[in-house]
Enzyme design. Sequence first.
Site, PDB file in Angstrom:
ATOM      1  N   MET A  89       0.790  -1.225   0.000  1.00  0.00           N
ATOM      2  CA  MET A  89       0.000   0.000   0.000  1.00  0.00           C
ATOM      3  C   MET A  89       0.825   1.280   0.000  1.00  0.00           C
ATOM      4  O   MET A  89       0.329   2.338   0.381  1.00  0.00           O
ATOM      5  CB  MET A  89      -0.954  -0.008   1.205  1.00  0.00           C
ATOM      6  N   HIS A 108      -4.318  -5.077  -8.694  1.00  0.00           N
ATOM      7  CA  HIS A 108      -5.163  -3.940  -8.306  1.00  0.00           C
ATOM      8  C   HIS A 108      -6.622  -4.404  -8.351  1.00  0.00           C
ATOM      9  O   HIS A 108      -7.029  -5.035  -9.346  1.00  0.00           O
ATOM     10  CB  HIS A 108      -4.942  -2.770  -9.273  1.00  0.00           C
ATOM     11  N   ASP A 144      -0.827   2.580 -10.827  1.00  0.00           N
ATOM     12  CA  ASP A 144      -1.921   1.728 -11.334  1.00  0.00           C
ATOM     13  C   ASP A 144      -2.092   1.865 -12.844  1.00  0.00           C
ATOM     14  O   ASP A 144      -3.200   1.777 -13.367  1.00  0.00           O
ATOM     15  CB  ASP A 144      -3.240   2.061 -10.618  1.00  0.00           C
ATOM     16  N   GLN A 172     -10.977 -13.974  -6.800  1.00  0.00           N
ATOM     17  CA  GLN A 172     -10.463 -14.015  -8.177  1.00  0.00           C
ATOM     18  C   GLN A 172      -9.009 -13.556  -8.238  1.00  0.00           C
ATOM     19  O   GLN A 172      -8.225 -14.031  -9.054  1.00  0.00           O
ATOM     20  CB  GLN A 172     -11.330 -13.144  -9.098  1.00  0.00           C
ATOM     21  N   GLU A 173      -8.626 -12.643  -7.334  1.00  0.00           N
ATOM     22  CA  GLU A 173      -7.222 -12.217  -7.272  1.00  0.00           C
ATOM     23  C   GLU A 173      -6.325 -13.432  -7.025  1.00  0.00           C
ATOM     24  O   GLU A 173      -5.256 -13.574  -7.631  1.00  0.00           O
ATOM     25  CB  GLU A 173      -7.020 -11.192  -6.165  1.00  0.00           C
TER      26      GLU A 173
HETATM   27  C1  GRF Z   1      -6.939  -6.332  -0.888  1.00  0.00           C
HETATM   28  O1  GRF Z   1      -7.806  -5.199  -0.875  1.00  0.00           O
HETATM   29  C2  GRF Z   1      -6.688  -6.720  -2.323  1.00  0.00           C
HETATM   30  O2  GRF Z   1      -7.834  -6.464  -3.112  1.00  0.00           O
HETATM   31  C3  GRF Z   1      -5.571  -5.819  -2.728  1.00  0.00           C
HETATM   32  O3  GRF Z   1      -4.780  -5.634  -1.563  1.00  0.00           O
HETATM   33  C4  GRF Z   1      -5.598  -5.856  -0.381  1.00  0.00           C
HETATM   34  C5  GRF Z   1      -4.958  -6.827   0.584  1.00  0.00           C
HETATM   35  O4  GRF Z   1      -4.638  -7.973  -0.112  1.00  0.00           O
HETATM   36  N1  GRF Z   1      -4.802  -6.408  -3.798  1.00  0.00           N
HETATM   37  P1  GRF Z   1      -3.774  -9.141   0.630  1.00  0.00           P
HETATM   38  O5  GRF Z   1      -4.765 -10.012   1.345  1.00  0.00           O
HETATM   39  O6  GRF Z   1      -2.832  -8.451   1.618  1.00  0.00           O
HETATM   40  O7  GRF Z   1      -3.073  -9.849  -0.478  1.00  0.00           O
END
Ligand code: GRF
Length: 195
Positions: A89, A108, A144, A172-173
């Site tokens: 982040m 993303h 992004d 899905q990620e």
């Molecule tokens: C989630 O909001 C995901 O959508 C975004 O990062 C956040 C945390 O993901 N990619 P994670 O569980 O730490 O991988």
Amino acid sequence: KRVAILISGGGSNMVALVKSMVGDHPARPVLVASNDPEAGGLQKAAAMGIPTAAVDHRPFGSDRVAFEAELLKPILAAKPDILCLAGFMRVLTPAFVQKFEGRMLNIHPSLLPKYPGLHTHQRALDAGDTEAGCTVHEVTPVLDDGPILGQARVPVQPGDTAETLAARVLKQEHRLYPAVLARFAAGDRTPILLN
Ligand code: GRF
């Protein structure tokens, strides 16, 4: 290929990536690093036997360059071929990105180019979108942005909140990122489009 994964929180995407790098997979995880020493994903990585590192960004205040200089130490020591941002982040400076350009990926939680930045699910709901999803892209100096390597789509359902939609997208990620990494590590940048 040696893969370093950067996280900021629970690291569910990191777990999915690590679990995918087995057998004849062309990549192996060599480091999980975080900007938060308390990130839950660090314990998960350690439990899976992956070396970890944490550099707390807070003492550096707004000095991104100084923070990144510190973060680079364990990353460069791990000699990664590929960097995966997974729920990371912090915005990275162009200088940092350029060190890994062409071999740094990010996931993303929106169908880019829609909704770069934060609060993607609420923005999709506010816009009345009937579809949402996630994108894996190559990281470039513009936030992004960068070439899209994969997308997965989910339906927005009546009564969805940002939380229920986020949970559907997150599932899905965990499918998309490992699929893209396997292809990318094999040198193939053909985009993957899931459902
Ligand atoms: C989630 O909001 C995901 O959508 C975004 O990062 C956040 C945390 O993901 N990619 P994670 O569980 O730490 O991988």
